[in-house]
Each structure stands twice: as structure tokens, then as C-alpha cells.
Design a protein around this motif. Structure first.
Motif, short mmCIF file in Angstrom:
data_model
loop_
_atom_site.label_atom_id
_atom_site.label_comp_id
_atom_site.label_asym_id
_atom_site.label_seq_id
_atom_site.Cartn_x
_atom_site.Cartn_y
_atom_site.Cartn_z
N TYR A 1 0.82 -1.22 0.00
CA TYR A 1 0.00 0.00 0.00
C TYR A 1 0.85 1.26 0.00
O TYR A 1 0.35 2.37 0.09
CB TYR A 1 -0.95 -0.01 1.21
N LEU B 1 -9.04 -10.20 6.91
CA LEU B 1 -9.17 -8.84 6.39
C LEU B 1 -8.14 -7.92 7.05
O LEU B 1 -7.43 -7.18 6.37
CB LEU B 1 -10.58 -8.31 6.65
N LYS C 1 -4.39 -8.55 6.29
CA LYS C 1 -3.89 -8.13 4.97
C LYS C 1 -2.77 -7.11 5.18
O LYS C 1 -1.83 -7.04 4.41
CB LYS C 1 -5.03 -7.44 4.22
N CYS C 2 -2.90 -6.28 6.19
CA CYS C 2 -1.91 -5.22 6.45
C CYS C 2 -1.19 -5.41 7.78
O CYS C 2 -0.02 -5.12 7.91
CB CYS C 2 -2.58 -3.85 6.48
N HIS D 1 -12.05 -4.07 18.24
CA HIS D 1 -11.70 -2.79 17.59
C HIS D 1 -12.83 -2.18 16.79
O HIS D 1 -12.71 -1.05 16.33
CB HIS D 1 -10.45 -2.97 16.72
N MET D 2 -13.92 -2.91 16.57
CA MET D 2 -15.11 -2.34 15.95
C MET D 2 -16.32 -2.73 16.80
O MET D 2 -17.25 -3.39 16.33
CB MET D 2 -15.31 -2.89 14.52
C1 HEC Z 1 -5.03 -1.57 4.02
C2 HEC Z 1 -4.26 -1.76 5.24
C3 HEC Z 1 -4.98 -1.96 6.56
C4 HEC Z 1 -6.02 -2.82 6.82
C5 HEC Z 1 -6.75 -3.75 5.87
C6 HEC Z 1 -6.29 -2.70 8.23
N1 HEC Z 1 -5.44 -1.81 8.80
FE1 HEC Z 1 -5.43 -1.19 10.75
N2 HEC Z 1 -3.97 0.14 10.38
C7 HEC Z 1 -3.36 0.33 9.15
C8 HEC Z 1 -2.40 1.43 9.26
C9 HEC Z 1 -1.51 1.97 8.15
C10 HEC Z 1 -2.48 1.90 10.60
C11 HEC Z 1 -1.70 3.04 11.23
C12 HEC Z 1 -0.47 2.48 11.89
C13 HEC Z 1 0.25 3.41 12.80
O1 HEC Z 1 -0.37 4.31 13.35
O2 HEC Z 1 1.44 3.16 12.99
C14 HEC Z 1 -3.46 1.05 11.26
C15 HEC Z 1 -3.79 1.18 12.60
C16 HEC Z 1 -4.68 0.35 13.28
C17 HEC Z 1 -4.95 0.40 14.72
C18 HEC Z 1 -4.28 1.35 15.70
C19 HEC Z 1 -5.16 2.53 15.90
C20 HEC Z 1 -4.60 3.60 16.82
O3 HEC Z 1 -5.40 4.45 17.23
O4 HEC Z 1 -3.39 3.58 17.10
C21 HEC Z 1 -5.88 -0.56 14.99
C22 HEC Z 1 -6.49 -0.88 16.33
C23 HEC Z 1 -6.20 -1.21 13.74
N3 HEC Z 1 -5.45 -0.64 12.72
C24 HEC Z 1 -7.10 -2.24 13.61
C25 HEC Z 1 -7.46 -2.82 12.40
C26 HEC Z 1 -8.52 -3.78 12.26
C27 HEC Z 1 -9.37 -4.29 13.39
C28 HEC Z 1 -8.58 -4.12 10.93
C29 HEC Z 1 -9.53 -5.07 10.26
C30 HEC Z 1 -10.95 -4.80 10.42
C31 HEC Z 1 -7.55 -3.35 10.24
N4 HEC Z 1 -6.90 -2.57 11.16
C32 HEC Z 1 -7.29 -3.41 8.87
C33 HEC Z 1 -3.60 -0.39 8.00
C34 HEC Z 1 -4.61 -1.32 7.82
#
Ligand code: HEC
Ligand code: HEC
Ligand code: HEC
Ligand code: HEC
Ligand code: HEC
Ligand code: HEC
Ligand code: HEC
Ligand code: HEC
Length: 435
Positions: A29, A331, A334-335, A368-369
Motif C-alpha cells: 500500500y 481482512l 492483509k496489512c 476494535h469495531m
Molecule cells: C489496508 C491496510 C490496513 C487494513 C486492511 C487494516 N489496517 Fe489497521 N492500520 C493500518 C495502518 C496503516 C495503521 C496506522 C499504523 C500506525 O499508526 O502506525 C493502522 C492502525 C490500526 C490500529 C491502531 C489505531 C490507533 O489508534 O493507534 C488498529 C487498532 C487497527 N489498525 C485495527 C485494524 C482492524 C481491526 C482491521 C480489520 C478490520 C484493520 N486494522 C485493517 C492499515 C490497515
């Protein structure tokens, strides 16, 4: 020499793997996340679309069969249904319709929705123009009951008579439920169809080389706009410098004039919210109390701030994941990866969640949701938060949120909030707001 090559190859693969682990799976990404910002007021619409008009989804079917099929099985095209064409669109029990309802089964022209609740459009003439009003009862599909509903009882209540028969759907609803109404004020197609996200396509249908809008090609800070035109709580844009009485009878609950590519920020005012202060629509942390708040919530999230968008998770045609079709942790993974830079910072699923790997308590979305909003009064909490943070039991109480909106309590209603807070502290997992 051969040995050296093998060694070098091993080094490259190993190094790549190390970076992959360290950076998580976010590398694919990278291009999206580092695109230059174009600014929120720039018009990204192609010149050809400025002249084009809406033609309807039937015209796309021939050349885009797969997209058409995926979309046609989603909820988007079913939002508005013609009762004459398909009487089975009605999900309510009309034998139980209360006596003071201002409509009967035979008056209904269109149904609105039905998954969580269903409302009914009745034809009504407004100063010589054919328009619609919404019946004063809605069917709550989650608790199988009729409930009183007032079309005027929203933020715009001082801009309309307090009489359901005098509030037209053209100004309060239709922009988000019909294709073409948002920009051209014409009900070109029932429900949410192709051109709502790709823009008017009359020119493209004549000549496929003529461009239509493709949100995934633009700066991620603008990519969400095609979804946010509808999935967000708003105010009439004119309230930026006018008052409610000056828009009496015409208050718009949708960004009138928007077409994919145009600047959404110029056309709408987001529902007001200040962190720490609860409103009728939001809890004090910004989580929505009702449905249709995905956009309002998502803008607060760390993910949105890092350039993640609705379509990184949702297929824009099937709309999955939904409550019925969710791919679970795959889901998010994936990241995200365990022990990676973007977290979770623990080395395994169980080490992060403190639940068994196959437990419901190890599903990312459950923590987280959490389910924080309701679709109608008396409905269970089923609207999942799109803030992607974590709200501890102590914070839930501090923000004055109902206990059931807390992720831990939702599954452990036999425990007290204090016990759950202690569990979390003993896991060393309450550092969120201190980071
Ligand atoms: C397309 C990529 C991607 C996907 C898919 C993804 N995330 Fe993330 N997520 C990220 C990125 C980029 C960050 C920011 C990271 C950072 O702050 O260092 C993040 C941050 C988070 C955080 C930290 C939030 C905070 O306030 O610090 C949580 C919790 C989280 N994701 C949960 C999820 C959950 C649950 C899912 C699935 C439903 C999900 N993520 C799917 C890319 C993704
Ligand atoms: C006569 C066949 C035809 C019809 C009808 C047609 N398209 Fe296309 N469409 C194409 C072709 C071919 C391409 C690939 C064009 C290219 O790569 O230059 C395309 C590309 C697209 C793209 C991708 C654009 C991009 O920038 O990559 C979208 C979105 C799209 N069409 C939407 C629609 C919609 C919505 C309709 C109906 C209103 C429609 N199309 C009707 C043939 C058609
Ligand atoms: C809710 C918004 C929305 C609706 C409705 C919608 N699309 Fe799309 N469509 C998108 C987005 C966003 C993308 C970009 C997806 C990506 O690149 O990952 C896309 C991609 C496409 C593409 C190019 C990429 C591909 O998947 O082949 C075509 C063609 C397309 N859509 C046609 C259609 C047609 C035809 C319809 C109606 C039957 C339709 N879309 C309905 C939002 C929508
Ligand atoms: C023109 C308004 C509009 C636009 C634009 C729009 N939506 Fe929707 N969306 C709706 C409405 C209305 C519903 C409820 C449909 C129903 O219940 O029949 C809905 C439902 C959904 C659902 C739930 C589907 C289900 O099965 O429960 C998802 C997910 C969703 N939209 C995602 C998106 C995404 C992602 C985008 C942008 C690519 C988008 N929507 C753009 C109006 C819109
Ligand atoms: C700014 C866009 C917008 C406006 C204006 C709007 N809606 Fe919606 N509506 C949505 C979206 C998006 C959803 C689905 C997402 C959600 O519920 O979280 C939805 C969901 C619904 C549902 C539930 C659908 C289901 O399947 O359960 C009903 C019923 C509904 N709207 C009726 C109305 C009525 C009546 C009005 C006018 C008084 C109205 N809406 C105004 C965007 C809008
Ligand atoms: C990090 C991934 C992720 C992102 C980003 C995301 N969503 Fe979702 N969304 C989900 C998941 C997962 C669900 C379904 C949860 C469940 O009920 O199992 C969901 C549910 C929904 C629903 C309700 C569907 C239902 O069945 O009730 C709507 C509407 C929706 N999302 C719209 C949006 C919009 C609009 C955006 C962008 C502002 C967005 N989402 C961004 C993961 C995401
Ligand atoms: C989606 C439901 C769900 C969520 C959310 C959830 N749990 Fe659990 N929890 C369970 C289940 C099921 C078990 C049974 C054992 C297992 O699966 O590990 C359990 C077990 C536990 C246990 C050990 C056994 C016990 O009952 O004492 C503790 C402590 C616990 N959870 C605390 C929490 C805390 C704190 C949170 C919030 C961070 C939380 N849980 C979130 C479902 C959930
Ligand atoms: C039982 C509840 C629970 C489940 C399930 C859960 N998390 Fe978390 N997660 C938390 C808590 C609590 C925090 C906050 C940690 C803190 O404040 O120190 C957190 C923090 C995070 C963070 C922020 C970075 C970090 O490590 O602190 C990310 C990213 C994250 N979780 C992603 C995920 C993903 C992806 C999944 C699914 C594989 C998941 N979480 C499942 C409770 C959970």
C-alpha cells in the motif's frame, strides 16, 4: 562463485523477509499512502463528465458483466424498491399497522431499506410538483415492530412544519437513495447505482475511451469522498453563513450538487462535533450513536490519518465485508502482522488478545469495531464503530456510554466493568490513550 551467489540470494530473501515482518504487510500500500495530496477543494472530474448525463446501470451491463453482477447482489441497488413491480419488497406486517398511521398498504409507492428498518414513500403534490413524503410509521426489522417515525424530527426540525405530510423526501432523503438526484435533482434510477460512484456516463457509453471517475486512482485523502457523500451525517452547506430560517422549507440533508470527482468539502458541512462533548449524534469520544456515521467516525481514526480508505476493506461492488459476509481476521491481517511496526506489537494472536486463538474473543472486529450504535429506538446495538481504536471499560464509563457498547462487557455481561478493567490492566493493555 556459485556459493557466493547462493549466499547473496539467501541474504536478499532473508533481508526481504525481515523487512516484510518488521514493516508488516503494509508495503503493497506504500504507493497509495505516499501519494501527493491534491487538496480538498480541487475538482478532479474529467472534462468529458462535465457535459455528460446519467444513463442508468442497464447500459453498463453489456460491457461490465462482472461488476454488474457483483453490484446487483449487494444492498445498494435494493435501497429503493417499487412496490408495484415487486410487492415482496415489503417486509412489514401490515396486519399490525397502528390505527393512527397516515398511510395504508395500497398508498405505498416505494419502500426504503428493510435490512434494519423499512420506511415508506407516498406520493404527494408540492405546489404542482410531484414529490413524496414518508409514512409516519416505520417497520423495525430487528425487533419486528411498528414504530412511530417523524420525517421532520432531525437537526432541520426548525426548517420544516412539524407535520409528516408537509416534509418532502426530495430535500431530506432522495439525494442519498436515488441515482442522479444528488447532482441533477432527477430520480434517474432507484437505489444506489454505478454512476453514483463513477459519475454520469453518457459520453463513456458512446465511447469507452471517454473517461469516467475511478476513485482508486486519486489521492487517498479524496478517495473516500465517493462513499462519504452518503455514509456521513451532515448539515446543509448554506448554514456555513446563513441561518435555519433563511433555508426554511428547503434544508438539505445531503450534499446537493456533488458528483464523483467534485470537491465534497465545498458542498457539505459535516455534523458538528468537538472531542470530549457528547451530542445527540455522537458520544464524547466521537463514536456514532446511530447508523450512517461511518464517515464521521472514520475521520478520527489512525487508519484514515495514514491514508487507509473504505475500499481497502470494502469491495465497492459486493460491499463485503458486511455482518453477513465477513472474512474475519484475514481482512485485518492483509496489512497488520504480529510483532510488526503497525502492530499488534505482541508476537502472536493469543499474546495480543489474551483469548484462545479460536475464541470469539480473538476476533479483531469484536474489540476494535465494537457495536456502539443503534438503527432505531429500541433496536439492539448492532452498528459497528469505524474508529478502529479501543475503548477500555473505564473510558466507556467516563464518556457516559452505555455499558453494552463496551467490547469486553458486550461478551462478559456477568462481570462488572471494574473487574474487566482490572483484567485489562493485568494484561498491561491500557496504554492506548497515554501513547
Ligand atoms: C489496508 C491496510 C490496513 C487494513 C486492511 C487494516 N489496517 Fe489497521 N492500520 C493500518 C495502518 C496503516 C495503521 C496506522 C499504523 C500506525 O499508526 O502506525 C493502522 C492502525 C490500526 C490500529 C491502531 C489505531 C490507533 O489508534 O493507534 C488498529 C487498532 C487497527 N489498525 C485495527 C485494524 C482492524 C481491526 C482491521 C480489520 C478490520 C484493520 N486494522 C485493517 C492499515 C490497515
Ligand atoms: C460499449 C462498452 C462499454 C459500456 C456500455 C460501458 N463501458 Fe465502461 N469501459 C469500457 C471499456 C472498454 C473500458 C476500458 C477503457 C480503457 O481502458 O480505456 C471501460 C472502463 C470503465 C471504467 C474504468 C475506468 C478507468 O479509469 O480505468 C469504469 C469505472 C467504467 N468503465 C464504468 C462504466 C459504467 C458505470 C458504465 C455504464 C454507465 C459503463 N462503464 C459502460 C466499455 C464500456
Ligand atoms: C458504491 C460505489 C460504486 C458503485 C455503486 C459502483 N462502483 Fe464500480 N468501482 C467503484 C470503485 C471505488 C472502484 C475502484 C476499485 C479499485 O480499483 O479497487 C470501482 C471499479 C470499477 C471498475 C474498474 C475496475 C474493475 O473492477 O474492473 C469498473 C469497470 C466498474 N467499477 C464498473 C461499475 C459498474 C458497471 C457499476 C454498476 C453496475 C459499478 N461499477 C458500481 C465504486 C463503485
Ligand atoms: C448514494 C449514496 C451512497 C453511496 C455513494 C454509497 N453508499 Fe453504501 N449504502 C447506502 C445506503 C442507502 C445503504 C443501505 C442499503 C440498504 O439497506 O438497502 C448502503 C449500504 C452500504 C453497506 C452495507 C451493505 C449491507 O449488506 O449491509 C456498505 C458496506 C456500504 N454501503 C459501503 C459503501 C462504500 C464502501 C461506498 C463507497 C465506495 C458506498 N457505500 C457508497 C448509500 C450509499
Ligand atoms: C446523507 C445521505 C442520507 C440521507 C440524507 C438519508 N439517508 Fe437514509 N441511509 C443512508 C445511508 C448511507 C444508509 C446506510 C448506512 C447505515 O445505515 O449506516 C441509510 C439507511 C437508511 C435506512 C435503513 C436501510 C435498511 O436497509 O435498514 C432507512 C430506512 C433510511 N436510510 C431512510 C431514510 C429517510 C426516510 C431519509 C429522509 C428523511 C434518509 N434516509 C436520509 C444515507 C442517507
Ligand atoms: C479496516 C477495514 C474497514 C474500513 C477502512 C472500513 N470498513 Fe466498513 N466495515 C468493516 C467491517 C469488518 C465491517 C463488518 C463488521 C461486521 O459486522 O462483522 C464493516 C461494516 C460496515 C457497514 C455496515 C455493514 C453491515 O452489515 O451492517 C457499513 C455501512 C460500512 N462498513 C461502511 C464503511 C464506509 C463508508 C467506510 C469508509 C468511511 C468503511 N466502512 C471503512 C471494515 C472496514
Ligand atoms: C466476542 C466476545 C468476547 C470479547 C469481545 C471479549 N471476550 Fe473475554 N472471553 C470470551 C470467551 C468466549 C471466553 C472463554 C475463554 C476463551 O475463549 O479464551 C473469554 C474469556 C475471558 C477471560 C478468562 C476466563 C474468564 O471468564 O475469567 C477473561 C479474564 C476475559 N475473557 C476478559 C476479557 C476482557 C478484559 C475483554 C476486553 C478487552 C474481553 N474479555 C473481550 C469472549 C469475549
Ligand atoms: C480482546 C480484545 C482484542 C482483540 C480481539 C484484538 N485486539 Fe488489538 N488491541 C486490544 C487492546 C486492548 C489494545 C490496546 C493496547 C494498549 O493500549 O496497550 C490493542 C491494540 C492494537 C493495535 C495498536 C498497536 C498495539 O499493539 O498496541 C493494533 C494495530 C491492533 N490492536 C490490531 C489488532 C488486530 C489486527 C487484531 C486481530 C488479529 C486485534 N487487534 C485483536 C485488544 C484487542
Amino acid at each position: 562463485m556459485k556459493k557466493l551467489l547462493v549466499l547473496m540470494l539467501l541474504f536478499l530473501v532473508g533481508g526481504g523477509y525481515y523487512i516484510y515482518k518488521k514493516e508488516g504487510k503494509i508495503l503493497p500500500y506504500y504507493e497509495q499512502l505516499t501519494k501527493n495530496h491534491v487538496g480538498i477543494e480541487v475538482n478532479l472530474q474529467d472534462a468529458a463528465q462535465k457535459e455528460a448525463h446519467f444513463v442508468g446501470s442497464a447500459k453498463c451491463k453489456k460491457c461490465h458483466k462482472d461488476n454488474y453482477n457483483e453490484w446487483s447482489h449487494s444492498m445498494h441497488p435494493k435501497m429503493i424498491q417499487d412496490v408495484k413491480k415487486d410487492p415482496s419488497a415489503i417486509v412489514a406486517n401490515f396486519l399490525q399497522l397502528p390505527k393512527d398511521a397516515n398511510f395504508k398498504l395500497k398508498n405505498i409507492v416505494y419502500t426504503i431499506g428493510g435490512k434494519f428498518k423499512q420506511r415508506y414513500m407516498l406520493e404527494k403534490d408540492f405546489n404542482g410538483t410531484k414529490d413524496y413524503v414518508v409514512g409516519n410509521y416505520q417497520w423495525n426489522s430487528q425487533i419486528h415492530k411498528w414504530q412511530h417515525f417523524d420525517t421532520w424530527d432531525y437537526w432541520y426540525k426548525n426548517a420544516y412544519p412539524h407535520d409528516d405530510m408537509k416534509v418532502p423526501t426530495s430535500t431530506t432523503c432522495d439525494g442519498c437513495h436515488f441515482t442522479g438526484f444528488m447532482s441533477k435533482q432527477k430520480r434517474v434510477e432507484l437505489g444506489i447505482a454505478c454512476e453514483v460512484c463513477h459519475g454520469p456516463a453518457s459520453e463513456h457509453v458512446k465511447n469507452p475511451k471517454s473517461a469516467v471517475y475511478l476513485a482508486s486512482l486519486v489521492d487517498p485523502s479524496r478517495q473516500n469522498e465517493v462513499c462519504l457523500q452518503c455514509h456521513m451525517r451532515n448539515r446543509d452547506n448554506r448554514l456555513k453563513n446563513q441561518n435555519m430560517s433563511s433555508i426554511y422549507g428547503d434544508a438539505r440533508d445531503y450534499p446537493i450538487g456533488y458528483e464523483p470527482g467534485k470537491s465534497l468539502a465545498k458542498l457539505k458541512m459535516v455534523a458538528p462535533f468537538e472531542m470530549g462533548h457528547a451530542t445527540g449524534e455522537f458520544y464524547a469520544n466521537g463514536a456514532g450513536k446511530h447508523n450512517r456515521t461511518q464517515g464521521n467516525e472514520f475521520v478520527h481514526s489512525a487508519m484514515a490519518k495514514h491514508g487507509i480508505t473504505c475500499i481497502n476493506c470494502h469491495n465497492p461492488h459486493t460491499l463485503q465485508p458486511t455482518a453477513q459476509h465477513n472474512t474475519g481476521n484475514a481482512l485485518c491481517l492483509k496489512c497488520h502482522a504480529f510483532n510488526s511496526i503497525i502492530g499488534p506489537h505482541e508476537k502472536s494472536l493469543e499474546a495480543h488478545t489474551h483469548h484462545k486463538a479460536n475464541s470469539k474473543g480473538s476476533l479483531c472486529v469484536e474489540c476494535h469495531m465494537p457495536k456502539v450504535g443503534r438503527h432505531a429506538p429500541g433496536s439492539p446495538f448492532t452498528v459497528r464503530s469505524h474508529m478502529f481504536g479501543f475503548v477500555t471499560p473505564a473510558q466507556t464509563l467516563k464518556y457516559g456510554m452505555p455499558k453494552k457498547t463496551n467490547a469486553c462487557y458486550a461478551c462478559h455481561q456477568d462481570k462488572t466493568m471494574k473487574t474487566l478493567q482490572n483484567d485489562l490492566e493485568s494484561w498491561g493493555m491500557v496504554g492506548w490513550d497515554k501513547r
